[in-house]
Design an enzyme around this catalytic site. Sequence first.
Site, PDB file in Angstrom:
ATOM      1  N   SER A 134      26.918  51.423  37.317  1.00  0.00           N
ATOM      2  CA  SER A 134      28.350  51.183  37.298  1.00  0.00           C
ATOM      3  C   SER A 134      28.912  51.584  38.654  1.00  0.00           C
ATOM      4  O   SER A 134      28.313  52.403  39.359  1.00  0.00           O
ATOM      5  CB  SER A 134      28.990  52.051  36.203  1.00  0.00           C
ATOM      6  OG  SER A 134      30.400  52.088  36.347  1.00  0.00           O
ATOM      7  N   TYR A 147      30.816  60.417  32.015  1.00  0.00           N
ATOM      8  CA  TYR A 147      30.286  59.061  32.249  1.00  0.00           C
ATOM      9  C   TYR A 147      29.857  58.922  33.714  1.00  0.00           C
ATOM     10  O   TYR A 147      28.767  58.422  34.007  1.00  0.00           O
ATOM     11  CB  TYR A 147      31.352  58.017  31.901  1.00  0.00           C
ATOM     12  CG  TYR A 147      30.886  56.591  32.083  1.00  0.00           C
ATOM     13  CD1 TYR A 147      29.966  56.027  31.199  1.00  0.00           C
ATOM     14  CD2 TYR A 147      31.367  55.793  33.126  1.00  0.00           C
ATOM     15  CE1 TYR A 147      29.532  54.706  31.360  1.00  0.00           C
ATOM     16  CE2 TYR A 147      30.936  54.482  33.290  1.00  0.00           C
ATOM     17  CZ  TYR A 147      30.023  53.950  32.406  1.00  0.00           C
ATOM     18  OH  TYR A 147      29.594  52.649  32.565  1.00  0.00           O
TER      19      TYR A 147
END
Length: 242
Positions: A134, A147
């Site tokens: 990501s 995250y």
Amino acid sequence: MKKLVVITGASSGFGEQIAKIFNADGYPMLLLGRRTEKLETVAKGMDNVMIDSVDVTDYDQFEKAIRKAEAKYGKTDLLVNNAGVMLLGNVQNQNPKEWQTMLDTNVMGVLNGTQIVLNDMREREHGTILNMSSIAGKKTFVNHAAYVASKFGVHGLSETIREESSAKNVRIMMVAPGAAETELLTHVTSKSALKDYAAWEETMGGVVLDPKYVAETVKFMYDMPQEVNIREVDIAATRQDS
């Protein structure tokens, strides 16, 4: 006969689109996910496809599914470690179980899959492992602390294993998408984090990345000859500022 492609998190989002594009090009596939009915929907009408309900944090279950597919289609030539969870929240009050879930799936799941196929690839001096990370694996976002930690982990482990495997002609690749139309947000429990995320999406005119472009990118990277490794692609909507 084309070689086996294994995709985790194949029931929706990036995984589903990656499955479609490889199926269209005639690759035998193993599609893994936790929701069998969703996998069945994705695999409907596809040839040479096996599906299996697997939790990537369960090493034995994960390995059994891959070995079963390999017995039918030959050794894995591409593993797409796509399964991931994004549980937004602020560390001040987020449930630590959510941190653990993200670290287990996003980091341990990738390590598990990698180890299951890596030694065979090194022996053959052929094969590709593509890890879905990501933009949050290289920069920070509010409400994303755990995250971000998990995706920085994916960036770090990918580059380390790439270095270790380069002499054996094994490719470790990574794709780092920005905000995209996936189901990741459906599991977020923090209302304020969801509100902030929606407001951020609005700054992009509500236009986020279509997963099909991520799938096309994965296919392009894999289609390069084995001696060419596109190590990392960062891909996001043009209007995404961060």
